[in-house]
Scaffold this motif. Structure first.
Motif, mmCIF file in Angstrom:
data_model
loop_
_atom_site.group_PDB
_atom_site.id
_atom_site.type_symbol
_atom_site.label_atom_id
_atom_site.label_comp_id
_atom_site.label_asym_id
_atom_site.label_seq_id
_atom_site.Cartn_x
_atom_site.Cartn_y
_atom_site.Cartn_z
ATOM 1 N N LYS A 521 -1.163 -65.353 26.851
ATOM 2 C CA LYS A 521 -1.350 -66.809 26.836
ATOM 3 C C LYS A 521 -1.613 -67.344 28.240
ATOM 4 O O LYS A 521 -2.439 -68.243 28.427
ATOM 5 N N LEU A 522 -0.908 -66.785 29.229
ATOM 6 C CA LEU A 522 -1.130 -67.223 30.612
ATOM 7 C C LEU A 522 -2.521 -66.839 31.096
ATOM 8 O O LEU A 522 -3.191 -67.629 31.778
ATOM 9 N N VAL A 523 -2.966 -65.646 30.736
ATOM 10 C CA VAL A 523 -4.304 -65.213 31.148
ATOM 11 C C VAL A 523 -5.369 -66.063 30.477
ATOM 12 O O VAL A 523 -6.402 -66.387 31.084
ATOM 13 N N ALA A 524 -5.125 -66.471 29.236
ATOM 14 C CA ALA A 524 -6.105 -67.280 28.506
ATOM 15 C C ALA A 524 -6.312 -68.650 29.137
ATOM 16 O O ALA A 524 -7.350 -69.277 28.932
ATOM 17 N N LEU A 525 -5.353 -69.115 29.903
ATOM 18 C CA LEU A 525 -5.508 -70.405 30.579
ATOM 19 C C LEU A 525 -6.593 -70.365 31.642
ATOM 20 O O LEU A 525 -7.120 -71.409 32.043
ATOM 21 N N ASN A 526 -6.904 -69.158 32.135
ATOM 22 C CA ASN A 526 -7.951 -68.976 33.156
ATOM 23 C C ASN A 526 -7.700 -69.881 34.371
ATOM 24 O O ASN A 526 -8.605 -70.557 34.869
ATOM 25 N N SER A 527 -6.466 -69.886 34.835
ATOM 26 C CA SER A 527 -6.077 -70.730 35.965
ATOM 27 C C SER A 527 -5.268 -69.899 36.958
ATOM 28 O O SER A 527 -4.424 -69.089 36.548
ATOM 29 N N PRO A 528 -5.523 -70.060 38.260
ATOM 30 C CA PRO A 528 -4.728 -69.297 39.242
ATOM 31 C C PRO A 528 -3.308 -69.810 39.394
ATOM 32 O O PRO A 528 -2.472 -69.136 39.998
ATOM 33 N N LEU A 529 -3.021 -70.994 38.860
ATOM 34 C CA LEU A 529 -1.683 -71.570 38.923
ATOM 35 C C LEU A 529 -1.189 -71.788 37.498
ATOM 36 O O LEU A 529 -1.846 -72.480 36.703
#
Length: 568
Positions: A521-529
């Protein structure tokens, strides 16, 4: 027991570090204040000969040539009962200091006897009232180059009993000497022109305290400077002359209020003394570094105007005086002033507020971050004045929470203009009549934290990040492994690592363990933060690749396999 003292002296003929020593000895006679016609000698102060011998016993060198001269003095003492003349050791100087002094009056209230408070017992119980009284001591004056080398040889703390011979005033300057070396290492200096009181113009190297770090250091060191560093009387202080009394002497004993020619000057400002030390020592060290180097190619140097060539040559020569036509000097002075105009406040060491940028994480169901604008106190990072309050008070001097802010709007706009040049993303927000903040997408916020924050701080701007992102160099918010081990309940036949302990490997980031579903889920956000349990952490691309490789193995992967996985 002996204590080494010293402080930086600002003089028209050339600033220097004055060093003197204090030792225990019994007072032979009482000093009657009423009979004094000149500044008395400090009874605890070492003579120049005693100080030189004591420094030699401590293996401390005042200058490059003092070691030989001190040995000559020591050898002379072996063959003579009387001490050698101080002039044979090293040129000495008499200096007047204003020091805490005991005043004891006789029963008849007609006479008062004085004795200085020894620095080793200063702050303890006071048997008699204490006042500031000028005393005369003998010591040595060190030029800036020798002063830096001497201060660098002193211990920074008195944790060891062997290092408790350095007084608080001299130890303070040893810290400032390290700061000057740090400024040179970071190239925090500028070439300038300086006009003396006699009208002559000299080329100088000057400290550049334009970063938020150095501005805070200047403020902190000014507050922490021992009062003894400011007690050294200025050049030209005499023991006679007409001195107009403007103070209130109601609290002084009657025997002290008389028409004595003895007086003390008001203490010099700490920042003036600090800047004088930094500028003098940096100028001397830079000259010695570039003396053997060619600043410009010969052809380029020949094409420059005469006054510019003289200025560049004076920056490396022993003599810094520039002799040229007045009109040419005025033009060069105007050009340098225009060049350094954006740094005039930093060069002057003025205590002003600075523009500060506070980064706020996105609110619920929002993606953009908010960068809010404030004014920040240099000596208290938590003292912030929001932009709305600044725009509501277009005044020359604004009092906010018992603190006075000079030219608040001008200072605020100056910082915003500098920030927009360093980080153009802010420029559109400045098109509004009263800018207060701007919005950043996740990638821009990550860029601000990684590459813009240090540039802001190095240019004298303040930056406040969310607590979980403030220490981005630490391991707390990095992806890693959480390992737990327990002894097995059943004994196994073979003896091995698994038979002794059961290992469990889990992925963790920001101190929080993650399952594969949570990580995806965190990777799917595609955000460095990313936000984990209310804290924002950095998710690096290399960390994502490592974690994905980790999940390729089964839960029972042994330590060697996992180690090879993360090593790749």
């Amino acid at each position: 027991m002996a204590i080494l003292h010293g402080s930086w002296l600002l003089q028209n003929r050339g600033s220097s570090l004055f060093v003197w020593g204090e030792t225990w000895r019994s007072l032979e006679t009482k000093i009657d204040l009423g009979t004094l016609t000149q500044v008395p000698s400090h009874p605890y102060a070492m003579t120049a000969a005693e100080l030189s011998e004591w420094l030699h016993s401590r293996h401390l060198k005042l200058s490059k040539s003092s070691q030989v001269e001190t040995r000559n003095f020591a050898s002379l003492q072996k063959g003579r009962q009387k001490a050698a003349s101080p002039a044979n050791v090293m040129p000495t100087r008499s200096q007047i200091l204003a020091l805490p002094t005991y005043f004891s009056e006789s029963d008849q209230q007609s006479t008062a006897f004085i004795s200085p408070v020894h620095s080793a017992i200063f702050g303890s119980e006071k048997p008699f009232p204490q006042y500031l009284q000028p005393w005369q001591v003998e010591g040595f004056c060190l030029e800036p180059q020798d002063a830096i080398a001497f201060l660098a040889s002193l211990p920074l703390s008195n944790a060891n009993q062997e290092d408790d011979f350095v007084g608080g005033d001299l130890r303070f300057w040893s810290h400032i000497a390290r700061w000057s070396l740090d400024l040179i290492a970071r190239c925090k200096f500028l070439p300038t022109l300086e006009r003396s009181t006699d009208g002559s113009i000299t080329a100088k190297w000057q400290a550049l305290l334009d970063s938020a770090l150095d501005g805070t250091r200047l403020e902190k060191f000014s507050q922490l400077m021992p009062l003894a560093c400011r007690a050294y009387q200025q050049e030209g202080h005499g023991d006679t002359g007409n001195k107009e009394d403007t103070g209130n002497f109601d609290d002084y004993p009657p025997s002290l209020v008389h028409n004595s020619p003895i007086y003390i000057d008001l203490p010099i400002e700490p920042q003036e003394l600090l800047l004088g030390f930094l500028n003098s020592t940096i100028d001397t060290q830079i000259r010695s570094m570039v003396a053997s180097q060619t600043l410009l190619d010969t052809r380029v140097m020949a094409s420059l105007p005469l006054v510019v060539r003289q200025w560049l040559q004076s920056l490396t020569a022993a003599s810094a005086t520039i002799t040229s036509e007045p009109i040419a000097l005025e033009r060069l002075e105007a050009a340098l002033k225009a060049w350094t105009m954006p740094l005039q406040y930093q060069l002057g060491g003025k205590n002003i507020f600075r523009t500060c940028f506070v980064l706020h994480p996105p609110k619920s169901n929002e993606a953009d971050w908010t960068l809010e604008y404030f004014l920040q106190a240099p000596d208290d990072p938590e003292f912030l004045v929001d932009a709305e309050t600044i725009w509501r008070h277009p005044v020359e001097s604004f009092v906010y929470q018992n603190r006075t802010i000079k030219q608040p709007q001008e200072t605020f706009l100056r910082g915003l203009g500098l920030a927009s040049r360093l980080y153009p993303v802010l420029a559109p927000s400045l098109d509004t009549p009263y800018p207060q903040s701007c919005h950043l997408n996740p990638l821009q916020a990550y860029e601000f934290i990684k590459s813009v924050k240090w540039r802001f701080e190095d240019s004298g701007l303040g930056v406040v990040l969310p607590p979980s992102l403030a220490n981005r160099e630490g391991w707390a918010n990095r992806l890693g492994l959480k390992i737990t081990a327990e002894t097995p309940k059943k004994k196994q036949g073979r003896l091995g690592l698994q038979s002794l302990l059961n290992f469990q490997w889990q992925l963790a980031i920001g101190g929080q363990t993650l399952s594969k579903q949570e990580f995806d889920k965190l990777v799917a956000l595609n955000s460095p933060l990313v936000e984990i349990n209310g804290e924002w952490v950095e998710l690096r691309s290399q960390d994502i690749k490592t974690a994905q490789a980790f999940f390729c193995f089964s839960k029972r992967a042994n330590g060697a396999v996992v180690g090879r996985c993360f090593a790749s």
